[in-house]
Design an enzyme around this catalytic site. Structure first.
Site, PDB file in Angstrom:
ATOM      1  N   HIS A  12     -22.196 -40.906  -1.322  1.00 22.57           N
ATOM      2  CA  HIS A  12     -23.438 -41.316  -0.652  1.00 22.57           C
ATOM      3  C   HIS A  12     -24.541 -40.310  -0.953  1.00 22.57           C
ATOM      4  CE1 HIS A  12     -25.299 -43.568   2.902  1.00 22.57           C
ATOM      5  NE2 HIS A  12     -26.226 -42.733   2.473  1.00 22.57           N
ATOM      6  N   HIS A 190     -25.629 -49.145   4.884  1.00 25.02           N
ATOM      7  CA  HIS A 190     -25.952 -48.170   5.935  1.00 25.02           C
ATOM      8  C   HIS A 190     -25.848 -48.865   7.292  1.00 25.02           C
ATOM      9  CE1 HIS A 190     -27.813 -45.862   2.688  1.00 25.02           C
ATOM     10  NE2 HIS A 190     -28.044 -44.860   3.515  1.00 25.02           N
ATOM     11  N   GLU A 193     -25.757 -45.593  12.216  1.00 28.42           N
ATOM     12  CA  GLU A 193     -26.462 -44.314  12.073  1.00 28.42           C
ATOM     13  C   GLU A 193     -27.598 -44.306  13.107  1.00 28.42           C
ATOM     14  OE1 GLU A 193     -28.845 -44.087   8.539  1.00 28.42           O
ATOM     15  OE2 GLU A 193     -28.925 -41.910   8.541  1.00 28.42           O
TER      16      GLU A 193
HETATM   17  N1  ADE Z   1     -32.507 -43.293   2.763  1.00 32.72           N
HETATM   18  C1  ADE Z   1     -32.307 -41.986   2.547  1.00 32.72           C
HETATM   19  N2  ADE Z   1     -31.544 -41.440   3.498  1.00 32.72           N
HETATM   20  C2  ADE Z   1     -31.257 -42.454   4.363  1.00 32.72           C
HETATM   21  C3  ADE Z   1     -30.502 -42.523   5.559  1.00 32.72           C
HETATM   22  N3  ADE Z   1     -29.889 -41.458   6.044  1.00 32.72           N
HETATM   23  N4  ADE Z   1     -30.438 -43.707   6.193  1.00 32.72           N
HETATM   24  C4  ADE Z   1     -31.064 -44.789   5.697  1.00 32.72           C
HETATM   25  N5  ADE Z   1     -31.770 -44.783   4.580  1.00 32.72           N
HETATM   26  C5  ADE Z   1     -31.868 -43.625   3.903  1.00 32.72           C
HETATM   27 ZN    ZN Z   2     -28.207 -42.824   3.038  1.00 34.03          ZN
END
Ligand code: ADE
Ligand code: ZN
Length: 338
Positions: A12, A190, A193
């Site tokens: 990632h 993603h 988060e």
């Molecule tokens: N682009 C770069 N870092 C990211 C992250 N942590 N979450 C979503 N998009 C991203």
């Molecule tokens: Zn990312």
């Protein structure tokens, strides 16, 4: 343990958020080191993911021509070499690189060619993942996934969705992931988060990825943790980045160790080497200092990363063999020989 010398797999890693000052200065010599510190790197604590992402356009601005794309790829391979990375997957959103007239196809072509050359020159194996973005339209998402299909016999290997999970729903992207499924393309996404377990459930249900970028808030739902284990969904964990976007106050509060001990497949990544201001070796050091991870833990998580990598089986077996050989040479008592 010499952490830097440990062979590593990074799954990632945003190409457009990982420019060293060297390459920034080579592309635009008017940018001073102080400006780089101020504008490209985010503070150790941001308000949230959206705040963190406000730094991303700085690097993207400098990646608008074939030569610039090549320089940035080469620069990142230097950083990978310094971290003793064995295999990496680099991701970026091709539609962000059209400001100087390149077509999306040309962006992917030049980035792929630069990656192929860097793989040959450094011996570091690598693949590219093309990202759609949460705020994109359905047409932009479809265009991006079609590029993955078009370039699938090259170093381009998969599809992802990035950007602000909390700010934009998934609806516009469901068809793109359906297209990926129909065409047998590798997918990650993603989730978990900037939002909690419901976002991970939704992502699994509608996008069907084999991996989740971050996914760490899955820890809040024991049923989800069991589901990830049962279906061997791999989490691409980026602890420093998560602390930086204020998901957790401190590194010690991050659930990475709990998820690992619970048996969820995961590995360690930087996410964005510039914005986060961290190398992969530094990330490993923090894991050692905070959670006492030793060489067996680093071997186990790198092995899991290779098992989840978006590569053909033969290459996977070759890399697994190399990984074991190199860890065994470093710690014959802890890591078995073949
Ligand atoms: N682009 C770069 N870092 C990211 C992250 N942590 N979450 C979503 N998009 C991203
Ligand atoms: Zn990312």
């Amino acid at each position: 343990m010499d952490i830097k010398a440990l062979p590593k797999v990074e799954l990632h890693l945003h190409l457009d958020c990982s420019l060293s000052y060297n390459v920034v200065n080579a592309i635009d010599p008017t940018i001073t080191e102080a400006q780089y510190q101020e504008e490209f790197i985010a503070p150790a604590k941001c308000h949230n993911l959206a705040d963190f992402l406000t730094r991303a356009p700085k690097g993207i601005e400098l990646m608008q021509t074939p030569e610039q794309l090549k320089l940035v790829v080469r620069d990142l391979f230097k950083q990978l070499a310094a971290d003793h990375v064995l295999y990496a997957e680099l991701r970026f959103a091709p539609l962000q690189h059209l400001e100087k007239g390149l077509t999306p196809e040309e962006v992917v072509h030049y980035t792929e060619a630069a990656t192929a050359q860097a793989v040959r020159e450094t011996g570091i194996e690598a693949r590219l993942i093309l990202c759609t973005l949460r705020h994109y339209t359905e047409a932009q998402s479809m265009e991006t996934v079609r590029l993955v299909e078009q370039f699938k016999d090259t170093h381009v290997t998969g599809f992802d969705i990035a950007a602000d999970e909390a700010g934009f729903p998934i609806a516009a992207h469901v068809n793109a992931f359906e297209y990926a499924r129909q065409h047998g393309l590798f997918c990650t996404a993603h989730a978990g988060e900037a939002k909690g377990p419901s976002s991970v459930w939704e992502t699994l249900a509608y996008f069907g990825p084999s991996r989740i970028g971050h996914g760490v808030r899955s820890i809040e739902d024991p049923q989800l943790v069991a589901h990830l284990k049962k279906h061997q969904i791999h989490l691409e964990v980026c602890p420093t980045c998560n602390v930086q976007i204020d998901l957790y106050d401190t590194y010690a509060q991050h659930p990475v160790d709990k998820l690992y001990r619970a048996g969820v497949a995961l590995n360690l990544n930087t996410d964005a080497r510039t914005i986060v201001n961290v190398s992969l070796s530094e990330e490993y050091q923090k894991m050692q200092q905070t959670f006492g991870w030793d060489i067996a833990d680093f071997y186990a998580t790198n092995r899991q990363a290779l098992l989840a990598a978006f590569i053909p089986n033969q290459l996977k077996q070759d890399l697994l063999f190399q990984l074991q050989k190199r860890y065994h040479a470093l710690a014959p008592q802890q890591i078995p020989a073949q």
